[in-house]
Structure formats: structure tokens, C-alpha cells
Design a protein around this motif. Structure first.
Motif, mmCIF file in Angstrom:
data_model
loop_
_atom_site.group_PDB
_atom_site.id
_atom_site.type_symbol
_atom_site.label_atom_id
_atom_site.label_comp_id
_atom_site.label_asym_id
_atom_site.label_seq_id
_atom_site.Cartn_x
_atom_site.Cartn_y
_atom_site.Cartn_z
ATOM 1 N N VAL A 99 0.829 -1.208 0.000
ATOM 2 C CA VAL A 99 0.000 0.000 0.000
ATOM 3 C C VAL A 99 0.862 1.257 0.000
ATOM 4 N N VAL A 100 1.968 1.231 0.721
ATOM 5 C CA VAL A 100 2.803 2.431 0.860
ATOM 6 C C VAL A 100 4.061 2.361 -0.012
ATOM 7 N N ALA A 101 4.083 1.457 -0.981
ATOM 8 C CA ALA A 101 5.288 1.237 -1.796
ATOM 9 C C ALA A 101 5.764 2.515 -2.492
ATOM 10 N N ASP A 102 4.843 3.371 -2.888
ATOM 11 C CA ASP A 102 5.251 4.585 -3.603
ATOM 12 C C ASP A 102 5.385 5.801 -2.686
ATOM 13 N N TRP A 103 5.307 5.588 -1.374
ATOM 14 C CA TRP A 103 5.466 6.690 -0.425
ATOM 15 C C TRP A 103 6.951 6.941 -0.161
ATOM 16 N N PRO A 104 7.325 8.179 0.098
ATOM 17 C CA PRO A 104 8.703 8.449 0.532
ATOM 18 C C PRO A 104 8.961 7.787 1.893
ATOM 19 N N ASP A 105 10.215 7.408 2.136
ATOM 20 C CA ASP A 105 10.577 6.732 3.386
ATOM 21 C C ASP A 105 10.131 7.510 4.622
ATOM 22 N N GLU A 106 10.271 8.835 4.586
ATOM 23 C CA GLU A 106 9.890 9.625 5.772
ATOM 24 C C GLU A 106 8.378 9.578 6.022
ATOM 25 N N ASP A 107 7.571 9.474 4.973
ATOM 26 C CA ASP A 107 6.123 9.346 5.149
ATOM 27 C C ASP A 107 5.764 7.991 5.761
ATOM 28 N N VAL A 108 6.449 6.939 5.331
ATOM 29 C CA VAL A 108 6.220 5.606 5.898
ATOM 30 C C VAL A 108 6.592 5.610 7.375
ATOM 31 N N THR A 110 6.644 8.172 9.398
ATOM 32 C CA THR A 110 5.637 8.970 10.113
ATOM 33 C C THR A 110 4.362 8.162 10.316
ATOM 34 N N ALA A 111 3.932 7.451 9.279
ATOM 35 C CA ALA A 111 2.721 6.625 9.396
ATOM 36 C C ALA A 111 2.892 5.568 10.472
ATOM 37 N N ARG A 112 4.047 4.923 10.523
ATOM 38 C CA ARG A 112 4.287 3.884 11.542
ATOM 39 C C ARG A 112 4.216 4.488 12.941
ATOM 40 N N VAL A 113 4.807 5.661 13.130
ATOM 41 C CA VAL A 113 4.756 6.319 14.442
ATOM 42 C C VAL A 113 3.308 6.655 14.809
ATOM 43 N N LEU A 114 2.574 7.214 13.865
ATOM 44 C CA LEU A 114 1.191 7.605 14.145
ATOM 45 C C LEU A 114 0.292 6.392 14.389
ATOM 46 N N ILE A 115 0.502 5.317 13.653
ATOM 47 C CA ILE A 115 -0.284 4.093 13.878
ATOM 48 C C ILE A 115 0.034 3.540 15.266
ATOM 49 N N GLY A 116 1.293 3.578 15.660
ATOM 50 C CA GLY A 116 1.669 3.155 17.014
ATOM 51 C C GLY A 116 0.983 3.994 18.069
ATOM 52 N N ARG A 117 0.975 5.305 17.876
ATOM 53 C CA ARG A 117 0.290 6.195 18.832
ATOM 54 C C ARG A 117 -1.204 5.921 18.877
ATOM 55 N N LEU A 118 -1.795 5.667 17.708
ATOM 56 C CA LEU A 118 -3.222 5.354 17.646
ATOM 57 C C LEU A 118 -3.519 4.078 18.432
ATOM 58 N N ASN A 119 -2.711 3.050 18.242
ATOM 59 C CA ASN A 119 -2.913 1.799 18.969
ATOM 60 C C ASN A 119 -2.763 1.999 20.473
ATOM 61 N N GLU A 120 -1.773 2.772 20.891
ATOM 62 C CA GLU A 120 -1.579 3.040 22.316
ATOM 63 C C GLU A 120 -2.755 3.820 22.894
ATOM 64 N N ALA A 121 -3.222 4.830 22.169
ATOM 65 C CA ALA A 121 -4.360 5.627 22.645
ATOM 66 C C ALA A 121 -5.616 4.767 22.728
#
Length: 148
Positions: A99-108, A110-121
């Protein structure tokens, strides 16, 4: 919502989500009593029993006597159960990578950090919801409890 809906539709055609949730919980938290599994996942005792019976029959979990309570038993993940969890996680990671294959590394990242925060919240919200486990049992009993 679209992401959740599409993901659920595709996953539920291939795997039993309750089975995976039970295996994941037992894998993460180590031997558990059936009632603790039911409470954590918001399942009825009968649904938990059915799933545990099938998982044990398939060699995904093992059971052992509970040294603290002879009326129940402890459920432990077996090697085949851990392999199933690992394969499920790997499959999810592979889909995420596509799904994120065409995303820049920094966007991937950021998404991983935000998904982690979402799961923790989400976990904190669940834990803070008055400390009570989600209602379980037959619908007629749950409705009756709300009226009281």
C-alpha cells in the motif's frame, strides 16, 4: 472507515479474526485462564470454549492444569499457534508495504509512528473505560443489566 472496512472484509474471508485475537493474546501474555481470555476480548464463555476447543484440536494451543485453581486450566500458545500468529503479522506487513510502496521513506516512518500512537491511545481508552470489561453474555442478559 474505508480502510478498516476493506481490510476487515479481505481479512475475514481468509482468517477467523477471533481465533487470531485469542492466539495473539495468549502469545503476548502467556498462560491465561479461559475466563481471562473471554474478559479481555469481550467474548462469552461459550464462544471462548468453542474457539479454545478448536485451537487445541488444531494444535495451536495447549492446556495445562492451573496450579492456583483446580476448577480451571491455563491456555498456552503452541509452536503451530505461534507460527500462525507470525504468518498473520507477516502477511499484514506485506500488504502494508504494498500500500505504501510509492510513499517516501519519511512518510512511511511517520505513518508507523502515528499508527503506534493510535494503537496506544486506543488501548488506554479501553483501559480507562471505567475499568469494567465490555459486556459479555447473551444479548438478553446484557439488555437486562442496562435496565437495572
Amino acid at each position: 472507515m474505508e480502510l478498516i472496512d476493506q481490510g476487515h472484509r479481505q481479512i475475514s474471508r481468509r482468517i477467523d479474526l477471533t481465533r487470531v485475537r485469542i492466539l495473539g493474546l495468549v502469545s503476548a501474555r502467556g498462560p491465561l485462564r479461559p475466563r481471562d481470555i473471554a474478559a479481555e476480548l469481550g467474548l462469552t464463555a461459550s464462544a471462548t470454549s468453542r474457539h479454545l476447543t478448536a485451537l487445541e484440536r488444531d494444535g495451536r494451543v495447549g492446556v495445562e492444569a492451573d496450579p492456583a485453581d483446580s476448577r480451571t486450566f491455563l491456555v498456552r500458545v503452541a509452536a503451530d499457534g505461534q507460527a500462525e500468529i507470525d504468518a498473520t503479522v507477516e502477511a499484514g506487513a506485506a500488504v502494508f508495504a504494498q500500500v505504501v510502496a510509492d510513499w517516501p521513506d519519511e512518510d512511511v516512518a511517520t505513518a508507523r509512528v502515528l499508527i503506534g500512537r493510535l494503537n496506544e491511545a486506543w488501548a488506554r481508552r479501553h483501559a480507562a473505560s471505567d475499568g469494567a470489561a465490555p459486556p459479555t453474555g447473551p444479548r438478553w442478559q446484557r439488555a437486562r443489566r442496562r435496565e437495572d
